[in-house]
Design an enzyme around this catalytic site. Structure first.
Site, PDB file in Angstrom:
ATOM      1  N   GLU A   1       0.817  -1.222   0.000  1.00  0.00           N
ATOM      2  CA  GLU A   1       0.000   0.000   0.000  1.00  0.00           C
ATOM      3  C   GLU A   1       0.846   1.266   0.000  1.00  0.00           C
ATOM      4  O   GLU A   1       1.222   1.771   1.058  1.00  0.00           O
ATOM      5  CB  GLU A   1      -0.953   0.009   1.211  1.00  0.00           C
ATOM      6  CG  GLU A   1      -1.851   1.242   1.210  1.00  0.00           C
ATOM      7  CD  GLU A   1      -2.851   1.306   2.369  1.00  0.00           C
ATOM      8  OE1 GLU A   1      -2.841   0.398   3.224  1.00  0.00           O
ATOM      9  OE2 GLU A   1      -3.625   2.260   2.395  1.00  0.00           O
TER      10      GLU A   1
ATOM     11  N   LYS B   1      -2.507  -2.001  -3.190  1.00  0.00           N
ATOM     12  CA  LYS B   1      -3.567  -1.136  -2.637  1.00  0.00           C
ATOM     13  C   LYS B   1      -3.162   0.316  -2.864  1.00  0.00           C
ATOM     14  O   LYS B   1      -2.471   0.911  -2.029  1.00  0.00           O
ATOM     15  CB  LYS B   1      -3.753  -1.438  -1.151  1.00  0.00           C
ATOM     16  CG  LYS B   1      -4.746  -0.531  -0.449  1.00  0.00           C
ATOM     17  CD  LYS B   1      -5.206  -1.112   0.881  1.00  0.00           C
ATOM     18  CE  LYS B   1      -6.040  -0.108   1.655  1.00  0.00           C
ATOM     19  NZ  LYS B   1      -6.770  -0.700   2.776  1.00  0.00           N
TER      20      LYS B   1
END
Ligand code: 13P
Length: 338
Positions: free
Chosen positions: A174, A216
């Protein structure tokens, strides 16, 4: 299940990830915003209500937990990871220790938590987690993010991902380019491109098998203080273009963070991305605020009315599920009555 099967399941069409891994400090802010005291009991009560809802079976592929929640026991006597599994979803765990001041930088952040991670992963696996999350943050200004910030965070993300795969779990990678600021959408596109490019260079250097990862990222959006008006179609086009150019095709799926977008805005933007998706990536959600906001408000007002809270959550989860297949529309959105 091996990591490749887990990764595929996490991003399967019609489902997405619930990010319920707020640290105790962040949870304190969330609960304060609805005038509820941040006790361990209240944190568990709200989360258990969500994890027991119908949409867990139909719309939620995985749940990211905070360390505290992974160790808690639900009211029915089974552990929280067992409850999630029983409802057909995969438990995951946030393993980073937060974004800290990056020494030598002008107030930028580096995410820490690599020390002891190998040992922690072994324990998390025993407790039932099958995937992990590590979030790096990058802010945009005239001089940020610096090369130092981009390189340091990419290195940490890659080391984390390699350790997680060694523990037979799937790393969610992420790198979040924050929405804060008055930059326009093209600036967000350029910075996100640089950040992703560096992350994939480091992931390759550390021999991370991309087929066993999930990305992500943020969507490509104007800064929250920017006056520029952009349509969902434009956001979708730029987001898809940026990801096509910077993410290797071995990555099975991309699960967006909501990053401060409103609930309906996040659903609509994902729906538009899926409408024009001409890649092999599965695009889904890994939302925190954009999945929980309405449910949290309902829960704060009617804590004892579990059904009402679950209905509110189920609606949001279903709308996002529809958006993973480009089947969401305003009429469907309005169909909800609590
Ligand atoms: P938001 O969807 O609220 O941005 O949270 C997602 C997340 O997990 C941030 O790390």
């Amino acid at each position: 299940m091996d990591i490749f099967e887990i990764a595929k399941k996490m991003v399967v069409k019609g489902k997405g990830i619930l990010a319920a891994d707020e640290s105790t400090g962040t949870m304190e802010k969330r609960l304060k915003s609805v005038n509820v005291e941040c006790t361990e009991e209240n944190r568990l009560n709200f989360r258990e209500t969500l994890f027991s809802s119908n949409s867990m079976k139909t719309s939620i592929s995985g749940v990211i937990l905070f360390d505290e929640t992974l160790r808690q026991t639900s009211s029915s006597g089974i552990t929280i990871p067992e409850l999630i599994q029983k409802n057909g979803s995969i438990p995951g765990i946030k393993v980073d220790k937060g974004a800290k001041l990056l020494a030598g930088s002008d107030n930028e952040k580096v995410t820490e938590g690599l020390d002891g991670l190998r040992e922690r992963m072994e324990e998390y696996y025993k407790l039932g987690a099958r995937f992990a999350k590590w979030r790096a943050v990058y802010s945009i200004s005239s001089k940020h993010p610096s090369e130092q910030c981009i390189k340091t965070n990419a290195h940490a993300l890659a080391r984390y991902a390699a350790i997680v795969q060694n523990a037979k779990m799937v790393p969610i990678v992420e790198p979040e380019v924050l929405m804060d600021g008055n930059h326009n959408i093209d600036k967000c596109y350029d910075i996100t491109s640089k950040v992703l490019d560096e992350c994939y260079k480091e992931l390759a250097l550390h021999n991370v098998n991309l087929k066993g990862t999930v990305l992500k990222p943020n969507m490509i959006l104007p800064g929250s203080d920017c006056k520029q008006k952009v349509t969902s179609e434009e956001i979708a086009k730029k987001t898809l273009d940026c990801l096509k150019k910077n993410v290797p095709s071995e990555v099975p799926g991309i699960a967006f963070l909501s990053g401060g977008q409103g609930e309906i805005e996040a659903t609509k933007n994902l729906n538009e991305i899926n409408k024009i998706n001409d890649t092999s990536f599965h695009f889904t959600f890994s939302y925190g605020r954009a999945l929980q906001q309405s449910a949290l408000k309902t829960w704060a007002k009617s804590m004892k009315d579990t059904i009402k809270v679950q209905k509110t959550f189920d609606h949001r989860a279903k709308m996002n599920s529809a958006s993973t297949e480009a089947k969401w529309n305003e009429k469907l959105e309005q169909s909800f009555t609590a």
